[in-house]
Design a protein around this motif. Structure first.
Motif, short mmCIF file in Angstrom:
data_model
loop_
_atom_site.label_atom_id
_atom_site.label_comp_id
_atom_site.label_asym_id
_atom_site.label_seq_id
_atom_site.Cartn_x
_atom_site.Cartn_y
_atom_site.Cartn_z
N ASP A 1 0.83 -1.21 0.00
CA ASP A 1 0.00 0.00 0.00
C ASP A 1 0.87 1.25 0.00
O ASP A 1 0.54 2.25 -0.65
N ALA A 2 1.98 1.20 0.73
CA ALA A 2 2.88 2.36 0.79
C ALA A 2 3.51 2.61 -0.58
O ALA A 2 3.64 3.77 -1.01
N ARG A 3 3.90 1.55 -1.29
CA ARG A 3 4.48 1.72 -2.62
C ARG A 3 3.47 2.32 -3.59
O ARG A 3 3.81 3.17 -4.43
N ILE A 4 2.22 1.89 -3.50
CA ILE A 4 1.18 2.42 -4.38
C ILE A 4 1.01 3.92 -4.12
O ILE A 4 0.91 4.73 -5.05
N ALA A 5 0.99 4.31 -2.84
CA ALA A 5 0.85 5.72 -2.49
C ALA A 5 2.02 6.53 -3.02
O ALA A 5 1.84 7.63 -3.58
N LEU A 6 3.23 6.01 -2.85
CA LEU A 6 4.43 6.72 -3.31
C LEU A 6 4.52 6.77 -4.83
O LEU A 6 5.02 7.74 -5.40
N ALA A 7 4.04 5.73 -5.51
CA ALA A 7 4.08 5.70 -6.98
C ALA A 7 3.25 6.84 -7.55
O ALA A 7 3.67 7.51 -8.51
N GLY A 8 2.08 7.08 -6.96
CA GLY A 8 1.25 8.19 -7.41
C GLY A 8 1.93 9.53 -7.23
O GLY A 8 1.91 10.39 -8.13
N LEU A 9 2.59 9.71 -6.08
CA LEU A 9 3.30 10.96 -5.81
C LEU A 9 4.54 11.10 -6.70
O LEU A 9 4.87 12.20 -7.14
N PHE A 10 5.21 9.98 -6.95
CA PHE A 10 6.42 9.98 -7.78
C PHE A 10 6.09 10.47 -9.20
O PHE A 10 6.78 11.32 -9.76
N ASN A 11 5.02 9.93 -9.76
CA ASN A 11 4.62 10.34 -11.11
C ASN A 11 4.07 11.76 -11.14
O ASN A 11 4.29 12.51 -12.10
N ALA A 12 3.37 12.15 -10.07
CA ALA A 12 2.79 13.50 -10.01
C ALA A 12 3.87 14.57 -9.87
O ALA A 12 3.64 15.74 -10.21
N ASN A 13 5.05 14.18 -9.36
CA ASN A 13 6.15 15.13 -9.16
C ASN A 13 7.28 14.91 -10.17
O ASN A 13 8.46 15.10 -9.85
N ASN A 14 6.89 14.50 -11.39
CA ASN A 14 7.84 14.36 -12.50
C ASN A 14 9.00 13.43 -12.18
O ASN A 14 10.13 13.66 -12.61
N ARG A 15 8.71 12.40 -11.37
CA ARG A 15 9.69 11.37 -11.04
C ARG A 15 10.94 11.95 -10.38
O ARG A 15 12.06 11.45 -10.56
N LYS A 16 10.73 12.99 -9.57
CA LYS A 16 11.83 13.59 -8.81
C LYS A 16 11.77 13.09 -7.38
O LYS A 16 10.71 13.16 -6.74
N ILE A 17 12.88 12.62 -6.87
CA ILE A 17 12.90 11.92 -5.58
C ILE A 17 12.61 12.88 -4.42
O ILE A 17 11.73 12.62 -3.59
N THR A 18 13.36 13.97 -4.33
CA THR A 18 13.18 14.90 -3.22
C THR A 18 11.76 15.46 -3.20
O THR A 18 11.11 15.50 -2.15
N GLU A 19 11.27 15.86 -4.38
CA GLU A 19 9.92 16.42 -4.46
C GLU A 19 8.86 15.38 -4.05
O GLU A 19 7.86 15.72 -3.41
N THR A 20 9.10 14.13 -4.39
CA THR A 20 8.17 13.05 -4.01
C THR A 20 8.11 12.89 -2.50
O THR A 20 7.03 12.78 -1.91
N LEU A 21 9.27 12.90 -1.85
CA LEU A 21 9.32 12.73 -0.40
C LEU A 21 8.75 13.95 0.32
O LEU A 21 8.10 13.82 1.37
N VAL A 22 9.00 15.15 -0.23
CA VAL A 22 8.41 16.36 0.35
C VAL A 22 6.89 16.28 0.27
O VAL A 22 6.18 16.60 1.24
N ALA A 23 6.36 15.84 -0.87
CA ALA A 23 4.92 15.71 -1.04
C ALA A 23 4.35 14.67 -0.07
O ALA A 23 3.27 14.86 0.51
N ALA A 24 5.08 13.56 0.13
CA ALA A 24 4.63 12.52 1.07
C ALA A 24 4.62 13.04 2.50
O ALA A 24 3.70 12.77 3.28
N LYS A 25 5.63 13.81 2.84
CA LYS A 25 5.72 14.39 4.18
C LYS A 25 4.56 15.34 4.44
O LYS A 25 3.96 15.34 5.52
N LYS A 26 4.23 16.16 3.44
CA LYS A 26 3.13 17.11 3.59
C LYS A 26 1.78 16.40 3.68
O LYS A 26 0.90 16.80 4.43
N GLN A 27 1.62 15.33 2.90
CA GLN A 27 0.34 14.64 2.87
C GLN A 27 0.11 13.75 4.08
O GLN A 27 -0.99 13.71 4.63
N TYR A 28 1.17 13.03 4.51
CA TYR A 28 0.98 12.04 5.56
C TYR A 28 1.51 12.47 6.93
O TYR A 28 1.12 11.89 7.94
N GLY A 29 2.41 13.47 6.96
CA GLY A 29 2.97 13.89 8.23
C GLY A 29 4.09 12.97 8.69
O GLY A 29 4.41 11.97 8.05
#
Length: 523
Positions: free
Chosen positions: A339-367
Protein backbone atom coordinates in the motif's frame (compact mmCIF):
# COMPACT_ATOMS: atom_id res chain seq x y z
CA UNK A 1 -34.05 29.50 3.07
CA UNK A 2 -36.97 31.95 3.36
CA UNK A 3 -37.91 33.03 6.90
CA UNK A 4 -41.31 31.67 7.89
CA UNK A 5 -41.66 33.17 11.36
CA UNK A 6 -40.19 33.83 14.80
CA UNK A 7 -40.39 31.98 18.12
CA UNK A 8 -40.04 33.44 21.62
CA UNK A 9 -39.35 31.07 24.51
CA UNK A 10 -37.21 30.19 27.49
CA UNK A 11 -34.27 27.95 26.57
CA UNK A 12 -35.08 24.31 27.33
CA UNK A 13 -31.40 23.44 27.83
CA UNK A 14 -28.02 25.13 27.78
CA UNK A 15 -26.79 23.44 24.60
CA UNK A 16 -27.83 25.92 21.89
CA UNK A 17 -25.42 28.68 20.86
CA UNK A 18 -26.49 32.20 19.96
CA UNK A 19 -25.94 32.92 16.26
CA UNK A 20 -25.11 36.51 17.15
CA UNK A 21 -22.51 36.42 19.93
CA UNK A 22 -21.65 32.68 19.60
CA UNK A 23 -22.10 32.22 23.36
CA UNK A 24 -24.23 29.42 24.81
CA UNK A 25 -27.78 30.43 25.73
CA UNK A 26 -28.26 29.51 29.39
CA UNK A 27 -31.05 27.15 30.34
CA UNK A 28 -34.13 29.19 31.23
CA UNK A 29 -32.78 32.27 29.45
CA UNK A 30 -35.04 34.17 27.06
CA UNK A 31 -34.25 33.44 23.43
CA UNK A 32 -35.71 34.29 20.04
CA UNK A 33 -35.70 31.81 17.18
CA UNK A 34 -35.79 32.53 13.46
CA UNK A 35 -37.70 29.78 11.63
CA UNK A 36 -36.78 28.97 8.02
CA UNK A 37 -38.76 26.65 5.76
CA UNK A 38 -37.62 25.18 2.43
CA UNK A 39 -40.84 23.25 1.81
CA UNK A 40 -39.50 19.95 3.13
CA UNK A 41 -38.42 20.81 6.68
CA UNK A 42 -38.20 23.75 9.08
CA UNK A 43 -35.02 24.94 10.78
CA UNK A 44 -34.75 27.31 13.72
CA UNK A 45 -31.68 29.38 14.61
CA UNK A 46 -31.53 30.85 18.12
CA UNK A 47 -30.26 34.17 19.45
CA UNK A 48 -30.28 35.99 22.77
CA UNK A 49 -33.31 38.28 22.99
CA UNK A 50 -31.24 41.47 22.91
CA UNK A 51 -30.46 44.25 20.44
CA UNK A 52 -26.80 43.20 20.28
CA UNK A 53 -27.62 39.69 19.06
CA UNK A 54 -30.93 40.07 17.20
CA UNK A 55 -31.84 42.69 14.59
CA UNK A 56 -35.45 43.52 13.76
CA UNK A 57 -36.04 43.10 10.00
CA UNK A 58 -35.75 46.44 8.23
CA UNK A 59 -37.71 45.55 5.09
CA UNK A 60 -40.83 44.22 6.83
CA UNK A 61 -40.92 46.20 10.08
CA UNK A 62 -38.58 49.14 9.42
CA UNK A 63 -36.63 48.14 12.56
CA UNK A 64 -39.65 49.08 14.74
CA UNK A 65 -39.88 46.99 17.93
CA UNK A 66 -43.62 47.71 18.34
CA UNK A 67 -44.41 46.71 14.76
CA UNK A 68 -42.31 43.56 15.11
CA UNK A 69 -44.03 42.45 18.31
CA UNK A 70 -47.48 43.20 16.90
CA UNK A 71 -46.75 41.33 13.68
CA UNK A 72 -45.03 38.24 15.12
CA UNK A 73 -46.06 37.71 18.74
CA UNK A 74 -49.82 38.43 18.91
CA UNK A 75 -50.49 34.93 20.26
CA UNK A 76 -47.30 34.59 22.31
CA UNK A 77 -47.13 34.45 26.10
CA UNK A 78 -47.64 38.00 27.39
CA UNK A 79 -45.03 37.64 30.11
CA UNK A 80 -42.40 36.50 27.61
CA UNK A 81 -43.27 39.38 25.27
CA UNK A 82 -42.92 41.81 28.17
CA UNK A 83 -39.50 40.35 29.07
CA UNK A 84 -38.45 40.59 25.43
CA UNK A 85 -39.46 44.26 25.20
CA UNK A 86 -37.57 45.20 28.37
CA UNK A 87 -34.47 43.21 27.37
CA UNK A 88 -34.41 44.57 23.83
CA UNK A 89 -34.98 48.22 24.77
CA UNK A 90 -32.36 48.24 27.54
CA UNK A 91 -29.73 46.52 25.38
CA UNK A 92 -30.55 48.84 22.45
CA UNK A 93 -29.98 51.89 24.66
CA UNK A 94 -26.62 50.52 25.87
CA UNK A 95 -25.57 49.71 22.29
CA UNK A 96 -26.57 53.18 21.10
CA UNK A 97 -24.60 54.85 23.86
CA UNK A 98 -21.57 52.66 23.16
CA UNK A 99 -21.65 53.17 19.38
CA UNK A 100 -22.21 56.92 19.71
CA UNK A 101 -19.26 57.18 22.08
CA UNK A 102 -17.00 55.27 19.69
CA UNK A 103 -18.09 57.38 16.74
CA UNK A 104 -17.53 60.57 18.72
CA UNK A 105 -14.03 59.53 19.77
CA UNK A 106 -13.25 58.48 16.22
CA UNK A 107 -14.38 61.86 14.88
CA UNK A 108 -12.39 63.70 17.57
CA UNK A 109 -9.17 61.97 16.54
CA UNK A 110 -9.89 62.51 12.83
CA UNK A 111 -10.57 66.20 13.52
CA UNK A 112 -7.35 66.57 15.54
CA UNK A 113 -5.35 64.98 12.74
CA UNK A 114 -6.99 67.28 10.20
CA UNK A 115 -6.05 70.34 12.24
CA UNK A 116 -2.40 69.35 11.93
CA UNK A 117 -2.56 68.38 8.26
CA UNK A 118 -4.42 71.56 7.28
CA UNK A 119 -1.91 73.71 9.11
CA UNK A 120 1.83 73.90 8.73
CA UNK A 121 2.92 70.50 10.02
CA UNK A 122 2.76 66.87 9.20
CA UNK A 123 1.40 66.78 5.67
CA UNK A 124 -1.87 65.14 4.67
CA UNK A 125 -3.25 62.11 6.53
CA UNK A 126 -3.66 60.15 3.35
CA UNK A 127 -2.99 60.78 -0.27
CA UNK A 128 -5.77 61.05 -2.83
CA UNK A 129 -7.90 57.97 -3.40
CA UNK A 130 -8.47 58.72 -7.07
CA UNK A 131 -5.98 56.10 -8.21
CA UNK A 132 -7.68 53.37 -6.25
CA UNK A 133 -11.01 54.09 -7.93
CA UNK A 134 -9.71 52.76 -11.22
CA UNK A 135 -11.05 49.38 -12.12
CA UNK A 136 -8.96 46.49 -10.75
CA UNK A 137 -6.39 48.90 -9.31
CA UNK A 138 -4.29 47.57 -6.44
CA UNK A 139 -2.94 50.98 -5.44
CA UNK A 140 -4.01 51.96 -1.94
CA UNK A 141 -3.56 55.47 -0.47
CA UNK A 142 -0.69 55.72 2.01
CA UNK A 143 -0.24 57.99 5.00
CA UNK A 144 2.19 60.89 5.04
CA UNK A 145 1.63 61.79 8.70
CA UNK A 146 4.85 62.31 10.60
CA UNK A 147 5.52 60.35 13.77
CA UNK A 148 5.61 63.64 15.72
CA UNK A 149 2.04 64.44 14.66
CA UNK A 150 0.84 60.95 15.56
CA UNK A 151 2.45 61.11 19.01
CA UNK A 152 1.14 64.64 19.66
CA UNK A 153 -2.46 63.66 18.87
CA UNK A 154 -2.11 60.41 20.84
CA UNK A 155 -0.89 62.33 23.89
CA UNK A 156 -3.62 64.97 23.53
CA UNK A 157 -6.41 62.40 23.27
CA UNK A 158 -4.92 59.83 25.63
CA UNK A 159 -4.94 57.15 22.94
CA UNK A 160 -2.28 54.64 21.81
CA UNK A 161 -0.15 56.04 18.94
CA UNK A 162 -0.79 52.91 16.89
CA UNK A 163 -4.54 53.57 17.00
CA UNK A 164 -4.11 57.22 16.05
CA UNK A 165 -1.90 56.16 13.13
CA UNK A 166 -4.55 53.64 12.00
CA UNK A 167 -7.31 56.24 12.06
CA UNK A 168 -5.10 58.59 10.07
CA UNK A 169 -4.47 55.86 7.52
CA UNK A 170 -7.93 54.37 7.13
CA UNK A 171 -10.39 56.83 8.68
CA UNK A 172 -10.80 59.08 5.66
CA UNK A 173 -9.75 59.24 2.04
CA UNK A 174 -10.13 55.52 1.49
CA UNK A 175 -12.85 54.02 -0.64
CA UNK A 176 -14.61 50.76 0.12
CA UNK A 177 -12.51 49.17 -2.65
CA UNK A 178 -9.31 50.31 -0.87
CA UNK A 179 -10.42 48.76 2.41
CA UNK A 180 -11.50 45.50 0.79
CA UNK A 181 -8.15 45.22 -0.98
CA UNK A 182 -6.29 45.52 2.33
CA UNK A 183 -8.60 42.95 3.93
CA UNK A 184 -8.02 40.59 1.00
CA UNK A 185 -4.25 40.88 1.30
CA UNK A 186 -4.55 39.93 4.98
CA UNK A 187 -7.08 37.10 4.38
CA UNK A 188 -9.88 38.79 6.33
CA UNK A 189 -13.61 38.85 5.58
CA UNK A 190 -14.44 41.56 3.03
CA UNK A 191 -18.21 41.81 3.45
CA UNK A 192 -20.06 44.46 5.46
CA UNK A 193 -20.74 48.19 5.55
CA UNK A 194 -17.89 50.66 5.22
CA UNK A 195 -17.67 51.42 8.95
CA UNK A 196 -17.38 47.67 9.60
CA UNK A 197 -14.57 47.41 7.06
CA UNK A 198 -12.82 50.38 8.69
CA UNK A 199 -13.12 48.74 12.11
CA UNK A 200 -11.77 45.46 10.78
CA UNK A 201 -8.78 47.11 9.11
CA UNK A 202 -8.00 49.24 12.18
CA UNK A 203 -8.15 46.10 14.34
CA UNK A 204 -5.57 44.39 12.13
CA UNK A 205 -3.28 47.43 11.95
CA UNK A 206 -3.28 47.93 15.74
CA UNK A 207 -3.18 44.35 17.01
CA UNK A 208 -1.64 42.51 14.06
CA UNK A 209 -2.75 39.76 11.71
CA UNK A 210 -4.89 36.91 12.96
CA UNK A 211 -3.36 33.40 12.85
CA UNK A 212 -4.75 30.34 11.20
CA UNK A 213 -7.11 28.30 13.35
CA UNK A 214 -4.88 26.23 15.69
CA UNK A 215 -7.02 23.12 15.15
CA UNK A 216 -8.29 22.95 11.55
CA UNK A 217 -5.76 25.40 10.03
CA UNK A 218 -8.64 26.88 8.06
CA UNK A 219 -8.29 23.96 5.66
CA UNK A 220 -4.95 25.20 4.31
CA UNK A 221 -3.38 21.78 4.95
CA UNK A 222 -6.31 19.76 3.60
CA UNK A 223 -5.15 18.06 0.36
CA UNK A 224 -8.80 17.71 -0.71
CA UNK A 225 -9.53 21.42 -0.42
CA UNK A 226 -10.35 23.13 -3.70
CA UNK A 227 -7.90 25.82 -4.79
CA UNK A 228 -10.68 27.91 -6.32
CA UNK A 229 -12.70 30.53 -4.49
CA UNK A 230 -11.79 33.35 -2.14
CA UNK A 231 -9.38 32.62 0.69
CA UNK A 232 -10.54 34.13 3.98
CA UNK A 233 -9.81 33.41 7.59
CA UNK A 234 -11.94 31.06 9.70
CA UNK A 235 -11.39 32.41 13.21
CA UNK A 236 -14.00 34.85 14.51
CA UNK A 237 -13.79 36.90 17.69
CA UNK A 238 -16.43 38.27 20.02
CA UNK A 239 -14.23 41.02 21.46
CA UNK A 240 -13.99 41.52 25.20
CA UNK A 241 -13.98 45.33 25.03
CA UNK A 242 -10.71 45.53 26.99
CA UNK A 243 -8.89 47.16 24.10
CA UNK A 244 -6.38 44.33 23.70
CA UNK A 245 -7.63 42.79 20.45
CA UNK A 246 -8.68 39.64 22.28
CA UNK A 247 -11.99 38.08 23.29
CA UNK A 248 -13.77 34.79 22.77
CA UNK A 249 -12.30 33.21 19.63
CA UNK A 250 -14.05 30.43 17.78
CA UNK A 251 -13.87 28.52 14.52
CA UNK A 252 -16.75 26.63 12.92
CA UNK A 253 -14.62 25.02 10.20
CA UNK A 254 -14.36 25.43 6.44
CA UNK A 255 -15.71 24.10 3.15
CA UNK A 256 -13.15 22.18 1.09
CA UNK A 257 -15.11 22.46 -2.17
CA UNK A 258 -16.97 19.18 -1.75
CA UNK A 259 -18.30 19.17 1.82
CA UNK A 260 -18.07 21.13 5.05
CA UNK A 261 -15.41 20.21 7.61
CA UNK A 262 -16.50 21.19 11.12
CA UNK A 263 -14.22 22.65 13.77
CA UNK A 264 -15.10 23.32 17.42
CA UNK A 265 -12.09 25.43 18.39
CA UNK A 266 -12.68 28.02 21.14
CA UNK A 267 -10.20 30.08 23.13
CA UNK A 268 -9.95 33.34 25.06
CA UNK A 269 -6.57 34.16 23.54
CA UNK A 270 -4.69 33.70 20.26
CA UNK A 271 -1.23 34.94 19.31
CA UNK A 272 -1.54 37.80 16.81
CA UNK A 273 0.94 39.52 14.51
CA UNK A 274 3.22 36.60 13.62
CA UNK A 275 2.77 37.57 9.96
CA UNK A 276 3.27 41.30 9.19
CA UNK A 277 0.17 43.41 8.51
CA UNK A 278 0.03 44.20 4.78
CA UNK A 279 -1.33 47.40 3.21
CA UNK A 280 0.53 47.71 -0.10
CA UNK A 281 0.95 45.32 -3.01
CA UNK A 282 4.74 45.42 -2.55
CA UNK A 283 4.41 44.33 1.09
CA UNK A 284 2.00 41.57 0.08
CA UNK A 285 4.34 40.19 -2.58
CA UNK A 286 7.27 40.29 -0.13
CA UNK A 287 5.31 38.41 2.57
CA UNK A 288 4.16 35.75 0.08
CA UNK A 289 7.76 35.25 -1.08
CA UNK A 290 9.04 34.97 2.50
CA UNK A 291 6.30 32.49 3.40
CA UNK A 292 7.07 30.34 0.34
CA UNK A 293 10.78 30.29 1.25
CA UNK A 294 10.05 29.39 4.89
CA UNK A 295 7.63 26.65 3.84
CA UNK A 296 10.15 25.17 1.43
CA UNK A 297 12.80 25.03 4.17
CA UNK A 298 10.34 23.47 6.60
CA UNK A 299 9.10 20.89 4.10
CA UNK A 300 12.60 19.78 3.09
CA UNK A 301 13.93 19.52 6.66
CA UNK A 302 15.30 16.02 7.18
CA UNK A 303 15.28 15.35 3.43
CA UNK A 304 18.50 17.16 2.53
CA UNK A 305 20.41 14.03 1.40
CA UNK A 306 17.85 11.67 -0.15
CA UNK A 307 18.82 11.76 -3.84
CA UNK A 308 20.20 8.60 -5.46
CA UNK A 309 21.06 7.39 -8.97
CA UNK A 310 18.09 5.67 -10.63
CA UNK A 311 19.68 5.01 -14.03
CA UNK A 312 20.18 1.24 -13.51
CA UNK A 313 17.04 0.66 -11.43
CA UNK A 314 13.66 -0.71 -12.45
CA UNK A 315 10.43 0.88 -11.21
CA UNK A 316 10.00 -1.52 -8.26
CA UNK A 317 13.57 -0.94 -7.03
CA UNK A 318 13.19 2.84 -7.27
CA UNK A 319 9.96 2.75 -5.24
CA UNK A 320 11.54 0.41 -2.66
CA UNK A 321 14.42 2.86 -2.26
CA UNK A 322 12.08 5.83 -1.92
CA UNK A 323 10.04 3.85 0.63
CA UNK A 324 13.17 3.20 2.67
CA UNK A 325 14.09 6.89 2.59
CA UNK A 326 10.55 7.78 3.69
CA UNK A 327 10.64 5.33 6.60
CA UNK A 328 14.07 6.69 7.65
CA UNK A 329 12.70 10.24 7.58
CA UNK A 330 9.84 9.22 9.88
CA UNK A 331 7.09 9.82 7.32
CA UNK A 332 3.86 8.10 8.34
CA UNK A 333 2.94 5.78 5.46
CA UNK A 334 0.54 2.82 5.36
CA UNK A 335 2.13 -0.02 7.33
CA UNK A 336 1.75 -2.51 4.52
CA UNK A 337 4.67 -2.06 2.07
CA UNK A 338 2.47 -2.74 -0.94
CA UNK A 339 0.00 0.00 0.00
CA UNK A 340 2.88 2.36 0.79
CA UNK A 341 4.48 1.72 -2.62
CA UNK A 342 1.18 2.42 -4.38
CA UNK A 343 0.85 5.72 -2.49
CA UNK A 344 4.43 6.72 -3.31
CA UNK A 345 4.08 5.70 -6.98
CA UNK A 346 1.25 8.19 -7.41
CA UNK A 347 3.30 10.96 -5.81
CA UNK A 348 6.42 9.98 -7.78
CA UNK A 349 4.62 10.34 -11.11
CA UNK A 350 2.79 13.50 -10.01
CA UNK A 351 6.15 15.13 -9.16
CA UNK A 352 7.84 14.36 -12.50
CA UNK A 353 9.69 11.37 -11.04
CA UNK A 354 11.83 13.59 -8.81
CA UNK A 355 12.90 11.92 -5.58
CA UNK A 356 13.18 14.90 -3.22
CA UNK A 357 9.92 16.42 -4.46
CA UNK A 358 8.17 13.05 -4.01
CA UNK A 359 9.32 12.73 -0.40
CA UNK A 360 8.41 16.36 0.35
CA UNK A 361 4.92 15.71 -1.04
CA UNK A 362 4.63 12.52 1.07
CA UNK A 363 5.72 14.39 4.18
CA UNK A 364 3.13 17.11 3.59
CA UNK A 365 0.34 14.64 2.87
CA UNK A 366 0.98 12.04 5.56
CA UNK A 367 2.97 13.89 8.23
CA UNK A 368 5.78 12.53 10.39
CA UNK A 369 5.99 10.65 13.67
CA UNK A 370 7.59 13.69 15.30
CA UNK A 371 4.64 15.84 14.26
CA UNK A 372 2.33 13.15 15.64
CA UNK A 373 4.08 13.36 19.02
CA UNK A 374 3.66 17.13 19.06
CA UNK A 375 -0.01 16.76 18.19
CA UNK A 376 -0.34 14.22 21.00
CA UNK A 377 0.97 16.79 23.49
CA UNK A 378 -1.46 19.37 22.13
CA UNK A 379 -4.33 16.92 22.44
CA UNK A 380 -3.44 16.28 26.07
CA UNK A 381 -3.70 19.99 26.74
CA UNK A 382 -6.96 20.30 24.75
CA UNK A 383 -8.79 17.42 26.45
CA UNK A 384 -10.89 18.34 29.44
CA UNK A 385 -9.99 14.87 30.76
CA UNK A 386 -6.43 13.86 29.72
CA UNK A 387 -7.43 10.21 30.09
CA UNK A 388 -9.54 10.58 26.93
CA UNK A 389 -6.68 12.00 24.82
CA UNK A 390 -5.49 8.67 23.40
CA UNK A 391 -8.94 7.73 22.09
CA UNK A 392 -9.37 11.22 20.59
CA UNK A 393 -5.99 10.79 18.93
CA UNK A 394 -7.01 7.56 17.23
CA UNK A 395 -10.04 9.24 15.68
CA UNK A 396 -7.78 12.08 14.53
CA UNK A 397 -5.46 9.54 12.88
CA UNK A 398 -8.41 7.97 11.12
CA UNK A 399 -9.62 11.37 9.90
CA UNK A 400 -6.28 12.11 8.23
CA UNK A 401 -6.67 9.04 6.00
CA UNK A 402 -10.45 8.78 5.60
CA UNK A 403 -12.18 10.22 2.57
CA UNK A 404 -15.12 12.54 2.04
CA UNK A 405 -17.71 12.59 4.84
CA UNK A 406 -15.90 10.04 7.03
CA UNK A 407 -12.99 12.48 7.37
CA UNK A 408 -15.35 15.15 8.72
CA UNK A 409 -17.22 12.63 10.89
CA UNK A 410 -14.05 11.37 12.60
CA UNK A 411 -12.89 14.94 13.23
CA UNK A 412 -16.23 15.67 14.92
CA UNK A 413 -15.81 12.60 17.12
CA UNK A 414 -12.29 13.70 18.05
CA UNK A 415 -13.51 17.14 19.16
CA UNK A 416 -16.47 15.60 21.00
CA UNK A 417 -14.18 13.25 22.96
CA UNK A 418 -11.80 16.12 23.79
CA UNK A 419 -14.71 18.07 25.26
CA UNK A 420 -16.11 15.24 27.43
CA UNK A 421 -16.08 16.36 31.05
CA UNK A 422 -15.83 12.79 32.34
CA UNK A 423 -13.42 9.90 31.76
CA UNK A 424 -14.94 7.68 29.10
CA UNK A 425 -15.42 4.17 30.48
CA UNK A 426 -15.42 5.19 34.14
CA UNK A 427 -18.16 3.93 36.43
CA UNK A 428 -21.56 5.56 36.02
CA UNK A 429 -20.78 7.23 32.67
CA UNK A 430 -22.66 6.58 29.40
CA UNK A 431 -21.37 4.15 26.78
CA UNK A 432 -20.34 5.24 23.32
CA UNK A 433 -23.57 3.82 21.87
CA UNK A 434 -25.61 5.80 24.39
CA UNK A 435 -23.75 9.01 23.53
CA UNK A 436 -24.48 8.32 19.88
CA UNK A 437 -28.15 7.33 20.04
CA UNK A 438 -29.76 8.01 23.45
CA UNK A 439 -31.75 11.22 23.94
CA UNK A 440 -30.66 11.36 27.55
CA UNK A 441 -26.92 10.99 26.91
CA UNK A 442 -26.57 12.28 23.32
CA UNK A 443 -23.30 14.09 22.61
CA UNK A 444 -23.07 16.29 19.52
CA UNK A 445 -20.58 14.91 17.01
CA UNK A 446 -20.92 11.26 18.08
CA UNK A 447 -23.21 8.98 16.05
CA UNK A 448 -24.22 5.35 16.39
CA UNK A 449 -21.33 3.95 14.33
CA UNK A 450 -18.64 6.04 16.04
CA UNK A 451 -20.17 5.30 19.44
CA UNK A 452 -19.89 1.56 18.78
CA UNK A 453 -16.24 2.05 17.76
CA UNK A 454 -15.60 3.84 21.07
CA UNK A 455 -17.16 0.88 22.94
CA UNK A 456 -15.05 -1.56 20.91
CA UNK A 457 -11.91 0.33 21.91
CA UNK A 458 -12.97 0.28 25.56
CA UNK A 459 -13.58 -3.47 25.46
CA UNK A 460 -10.79 -4.72 23.16
CA UNK A 461 -8.19 -1.93 23.26
CA UNK A 462 -8.44 -1.49 19.48
CA UNK A 463 -10.78 -0.49 16.66
CA UNK A 464 -10.55 -3.22 14.04
CA UNK A 465 -11.94 -1.08 11.21
CA UNK A 466 -9.10 1.43 11.71
CA UNK A 467 -6.53 -1.38 11.60
CA UNK A 468 -8.00 -2.94 8.45
CA UNK A 469 -8.58 0.29 6.51
CA UNK A 470 -5.74 2.54 7.68
CA UNK A 471 -3.10 0.16 9.10
CA UNK A 472 -3.23 1.89 12.48
CA UNK A 473 -1.42 0.45 15.49
CA UNK A 474 -3.07 0.20 18.89
CA UNK A 475 0.07 -1.03 20.66
CA UNK A 476 1.12 0.76 23.85
CA UNK A 477 4.76 0.25 22.85
CA UNK A 478 4.33 1.66 19.34
CA UNK A 479 1.69 4.33 19.70
CA UNK A 480 3.07 6.67 17.10
CA UNK A 481 3.73 4.11 14.36
CA UNK A 482 1.69 2.16 11.86
CA UNK A 483 1.93 -1.59 11.71
CA UNK A 484 4.33 -3.38 9.39
CA UNK A 485 1.40 -5.38 8.02
CA UNK A 486 -2.31 -4.87 7.57
CA UNK A 487 -3.23 -6.73 10.74
CA UNK A 488 -0.42 -5.21 12.76
CA UNK A 489 0.61 -5.63 16.34
CA UNK A 490 -2.75 -5.11 17.93
CA UNK A 491 -1.44 -5.01 21.45
CA UNK A 492 -3.66 -3.70 24.18
CA UNK A 493 -4.85 -0.28 25.19
CA UNK A 494 -7.19 1.21 27.71
CA UNK A 495 -9.24 4.36 27.75
CA UNK A 496 -7.18 5.59 30.67
CA UNK A 497 -3.89 5.62 28.76
CA UNK A 498 -2.89 8.82 27.04
CA UNK A 499 0.42 8.45 25.25
CA UNK A 500 -1.06 9.23 21.81
CA UNK A 501 -3.36 12.10 21.15
CA UNK A 502 -4.52 14.39 18.42
CA UNK A 503 -5.41 17.90 17.40
CA UNK A 504 -4.17 19.73 14.31
CA UNK A 505 -2.51 22.81 15.66
CA UNK A 506 -0.82 25.55 13.67
CA UNK A 507 -2.48 28.25 11.68
CA UNK A 508 -5.07 30.69 9.37
CA UNK A 509 -7.86 32.67 10.81
CA UNK A 510 -9.88 35.89 10.87
CA UNK A 511 -12.07 38.25 12.80
CA UNK A 512 -15.43 39.10 11.29
CA UNK A 513 -15.07 42.69 12.50
CA UNK A 514 -18.59 43.79 13.29
CA UNK A 515 -17.53 46.59 15.64
CA UNK A 516 -16.81 49.36 13.14
CA UNK A 517 -14.99 52.54 14.16
CA UNK A 518 -12.46 50.61 16.22
CA UNK A 519 -14.76 48.80 18.66
CA UNK A 520 -12.68 47.27 21.43
CA UNK A 521 -9.60 49.49 20.98
CA UNK A 522 -10.02 51.49 24.17
CA UNK A 523 -11.92 54.25 22.40
Amino acid sequence: MPISGYVLELAKSGRASCKGCKEKIAKGGLRIGTESDNGEYTMCSWRHASATCFKIPKKKYNKSLDAFIEGEFQNADEELVKQFRISFESSAAEKDQHDTGLKRRFDEISSALSSYTNGDGGGSSSSTAKKSKKKNSKNVPTSSLSQDVIESVAKEKGMPPKLVEAIGLYGSGMTTADLKQILKWNYLVQSGKKDELVGRVIDGHVFGTIPRCPECHGGEDDPERSESGRRTTTLTCNQSGKGDGQGKWSCKGYHNGSYRVSCNFTSNYVERGAVPWVRTVEEYERVIEEQATAEKIKDSKGLEDVEFDTSDMDERTILDSILGKARDAGIILPGNDGDARIALAGLFNANNRKITETLVAAKKQYGTHQEAKEKAASAMAACKCPENAKLAGYFLQASTHAESFKKAAYKKVQFAIQNLDFVFGSEGTPTGKQMGTSKKYKVDGIGKSSGLKMDEYLQDGKIQAFIDKYGMSFSDDDNNHYNDNSNGDEGSATAGSSSYGGGEYGGSGGYDGSGGYGDGYGM
